[in-house]
Design an enzyme around this catalytic site. Sequence first.
Site, PDB file in Angstrom:
ATOM      1  N   CYS A   1       0.811  -1.232   0.000  1.00 34.65           N
ATOM      2  CA  CYS A   1       0.000   0.000   0.000  1.00 34.65           C
ATOM      3  C   CYS A   1       0.840   1.277   0.000  1.00 34.65           C
ATOM      4  O   CYS A   1       0.553   2.218  -0.737  1.00 34.65           O
ATOM      5  CB  CYS A   1      -0.966  -0.005   1.191  1.00 34.65           C
ATOM      6  SG  CYS A   1      -0.256  -0.611   2.718  1.00 34.65           S
TER       7      CYS A   1
ATOM      8  N   HIS B   1      -2.775   6.355   4.661  1.00 35.15           N
ATOM      9  CA  HIS B   1      -1.338   6.449   4.933  1.00 35.15           C
ATOM     10  C   HIS B   1      -0.809   7.789   4.396  1.00 35.15           C
ATOM     11  O   HIS B   1      -1.214   8.232   3.325  1.00 35.15           O
ATOM     12  CB  HIS B   1      -0.569   5.332   4.209  1.00 35.15           C
ATOM     13  CG  HIS B   1      -0.809   3.956   4.758  1.00 35.15           C
ATOM     14  ND1 HIS B   1      -1.472   3.694   5.944  1.00 35.15           N
ATOM     15  CD2 HIS B   1      -0.427   2.744   4.277  1.00 35.15           C
ATOM     16  CE1 HIS B   1      -1.494   2.390   6.153  1.00 35.15           C
ATOM     17  NE2 HIS B   1      -0.887   1.792   5.161  1.00 35.15           N
TER      18      HIS B   1
HETATM   19  N1  LIG Z   1      -4.800  -3.488   5.197  1.00 38.47           N
HETATM   20  C1  LIG Z   1      -4.128  -2.934   4.200  1.00 38.47           C
HETATM   21  O1  LIG Z   1      -4.000  -1.698   4.075  1.00 38.47           O
HETATM   22  C2  LIG Z   1      -3.492  -3.792   3.164  1.00 38.47           C
HETATM   23  C3  LIG Z   1      -3.000  -3.174   2.035  1.00 38.47           C
HETATM   24  C4  LIG Z   1      -2.427  -3.952   1.055  1.00 38.47           C
HETATM   25  C5  LIG Z   1      -2.344  -5.297   1.220  1.00 38.47           C
HETATM   26  N2  LIG Z   1      -2.829  -5.899   2.325  1.00 38.47           N
HETATM   27  C6  LIG Z   1      -2.702  -7.348   2.425  1.00 38.47           C
HETATM   28  O2  LIG Z   1      -3.986  -7.933   2.289  1.00 38.47           O
HETATM   29  C7  LIG Z   1      -4.074  -9.101   3.106  1.00 38.47           C
HETATM   30  C8  LIG Z   1      -5.259  -9.020   4.045  1.00 38.47           C
HETATM   31  O3  LIG Z   1      -5.168  -7.862   4.828  1.00 38.47           O
HETATM   32  P1  LIG Z   1      -6.383  -7.356   5.723  1.00 38.47           P
HETATM   33  O4  LIG Z   1      -5.923  -6.058   6.277  1.00 38.47           O
HETATM   34  O5  LIG Z   1      -7.659  -7.418   4.975  1.00 38.47           O
HETATM   35  O6  LIG Z   1      -6.381  -8.479   6.894  1.00 38.47           O
HETATM   36  P2  LIG Z   1      -7.589  -8.962   7.813  1.00 38.47           P
HETATM   37  O7  LIG Z   1      -8.566  -7.869   8.032  1.00 38.47           O
HETATM   38  O8  LIG Z   1      -6.944  -9.602   8.989  1.00 38.47           O
HETATM   39  O9  LIG Z   1      -8.350 -10.110   6.940  1.00 38.47           O
HETATM   40  C9  LIG Z   1      -7.738 -11.313   6.597  1.00 38.47           C
HETATM   41  C10 LIG Z   1      -8.646 -12.105   5.655  1.00 38.47           C
HETATM   42  O10 LIG Z   1      -7.954 -13.293   5.252  1.00 38.47           O
HETATM   43  C11 LIG Z   1      -8.735 -14.438   5.599  1.00 38.47           C
HETATM   44  N3  LIG Z   1      -7.856 -15.527   5.981  1.00 38.47           N
HETATM   45  C12 LIG Z   1      -6.961 -15.552   6.990  1.00 38.47           C
HETATM   46  N4  LIG Z   1      -6.351 -16.769   7.039  1.00 38.47           N
HETATM   47  C13 LIG Z   1      -6.904 -17.504   6.043  1.00 38.47           C
HETATM   48  C14 LIG Z   1      -6.706 -18.828   5.597  1.00 38.47           C
HETATM   49  N5  LIG Z   1      -5.824 -19.647   6.165  1.00 38.47           N
HETATM   50  N6  LIG Z   1      -7.457 -19.273   4.569  1.00 38.47           N
HETATM   51  C15 LIG Z   1      -8.369 -18.473   3.962  1.00 38.47           C
HETATM   52  N7  LIG Z   1      -8.595 -17.189   4.346  1.00 38.47           N
HETATM   53  C16 LIG Z   1      -7.867 -16.725   5.373  1.00 38.47           C
HETATM   54  C17 LIG Z   1      -9.584 -13.989   6.768  1.00 38.47           C
HETATM   55  O11 LIG Z   1     -10.698 -14.854   6.913  1.00 38.47           O
HETATM   56  P3  LIG Z   1     -11.411 -15.070   8.359  1.00 38.47           P
HETATM   57  O12 LIG Z   1     -12.325 -13.886   8.550  1.00 38.47           O
HETATM   58  O13 LIG Z   1     -12.154 -16.338   8.155  1.00 38.47           O
HETATM   59  O14 LIG Z   1     -10.335 -15.157   9.367  1.00 38.47           O
HETATM   60  C18 LIG Z   1      -9.952 -12.580   6.307  1.00 38.47           C
HETATM   61  O15 LIG Z   1     -10.975 -12.646   5.337  1.00 38.47           O
HETATM   62  C19 LIG Z   1      -2.711  -9.236   3.785  1.00 38.47           C
HETATM   63  O16 LIG Z   1      -1.910 -10.086   3.000  1.00 38.47           O
HETATM   64  C20 LIG Z   1      -2.166  -7.834   3.754  1.00 38.47           C
HETATM   65  O17 LIG Z   1      -0.770  -7.807   3.774  1.00 38.47           O
HETATM   66  C21 LIG Z   1      -3.418  -5.168   3.314  1.00 38.47           C
END
Ligand SMILES: NC(=O)c1ccc[n+]([C@@H]2O[C@H](COP(=O)([O-])OP(=O)(O)OC[C@H]3O[C@@H](n4cnc5c(N)ncnc54)[C@H](OP(=O)(O)O)[C@@H]3O)[C@@H](O)[C@H]2O)c1
Length: 329
Positions: free
Chosen positions: A126, A234
């Site tokens: 991001c 950010h």
């Molecule tokens: N937040 C940001 O600004 C941002 C920006 C760019 C990239 N990202 C990337 O995007 C990803 C998710 O970030 P987030 O902020 O959305 O995290 P989050 O709110 O913690 O959500 C994680 C998601 O992944 C699912 N998940 C976790 N473990 C899993 C598994 N073993 N199998 C299938 N699904 C699984 C979760 O499902 P459950 O609800 O069932 O646990 C939930 O839907 C990360 O890789 C992060 O680095 C985030």
Amino acid sequence: MKVAVVGATGMVGEVMLKVLAERNFPVTELIPVASERSVGKKITYKEHDYSVVGLETAVSMRPDIALFSAGGETSLEWAPKFAEAGTTVVDNSSAWRMDPSKKLVVPEINANELTKDDKIIANPNCSTIQLVMALAPLHDAYKMKRVVVSTYQSVSGTGVKAVRQLENEIAGVDGEMAYPYPIGRNALPHCDVFQDNGYTKEEMKLAKEPQKILNDRTFSVSATAVRIPTAGGHSESVNVEFENDFDLADVRKLLSQTPGVVVQDNTDTNTYPMPIYAHDKDEVFVGRIRRDETQPNTLNMWIVADNLRKGAATNTIQIAEYLIENELV
Ligand SMILES: NC(=O)c1ccc[n+]([C@@H]2O[C@H](COP(=O)([O-])OP(=O)(O)OC[C@H]3O[C@@H](n4cnc5c(N)ncnc54)[C@H](OP(=O)(O)O)[C@@H]3O)[C@@H](O)[C@H]2O)c1
């Protein structure tokens, strides 16, 4: 298009569903995917309810496109399985970004590198996306030598658990900690894990990803990434040294003519980018544009974007739109 959203219950996944609906993405069948804990849970998309399925089921449904935001380990294990089933994966995690066989794409900059053979495509970090959106046109015009960036990153960049920690702290409630310290009324010079060289993984992403996206290793990026108690958006303080001199009016003009970039820069009216203004917007906002008076050909600026939109969901969906428009899926 049969579209799987992997991580549909997470912070990025939820915004992905919202952006897909807003942009009228041609979804004929939506497959929301999350961990086994969430299987059967209902999510709503365009006023219809859908049941969350597990990864195994989703692969067997052979989606055309899978938008992944479920962490690096899930991507490493499952993106190849989707790709083998013929699905094109656009992945938000850091799993594939620096893999030389995978493209790292910001559509406004390098979507033209994509071909039909790209079955796993990486979405940059991001903080990288908003940085390169502003740097790319300036690099073309003046050729960058060195960038020094300090980030002021919101808790939503860490995920659901961190947003909850901040909310609990504000409400005075004890709860699970996403960070090693309180984040409210604090600033943590610590985004992601520390590496052997003393930098965090986030800082190294900022150092390496811009070179890959701009397909140029002649410039360098030095980064310090800081977590601050903002809920979303950010911010970045950026110092750029160029090989060639620039005119400030030309810099502002160049940035304001760049698709996806908005210049907010008027000190007379206290106009500058802020997370509360960038919230829920797809553009990257640039302001405080000024000459670094301590050395030649050097510029200072301030860049803000919504990390869950252009920093994640919107960029991913723009990649998917490009694939469709160019018949690459
Ligand atoms: N937040 C940001 O600004 C941002 C920006 C760019 C990239 N990202 C990337 O995007 C990803 C998710 O970030 P987030 O902020 O959305 O995290 P989050 O709110 O913690 O959500 C994680 C998601 O992944 C699912 N998940 C976790 N473990 C899993 C598994 N073993 N199998 C299938 N699904 C699984 C979760 O499902 P459950 O609800 O069932 O646990 C939930 O839907 C990360 O890789 C992060 O680095 C985030």
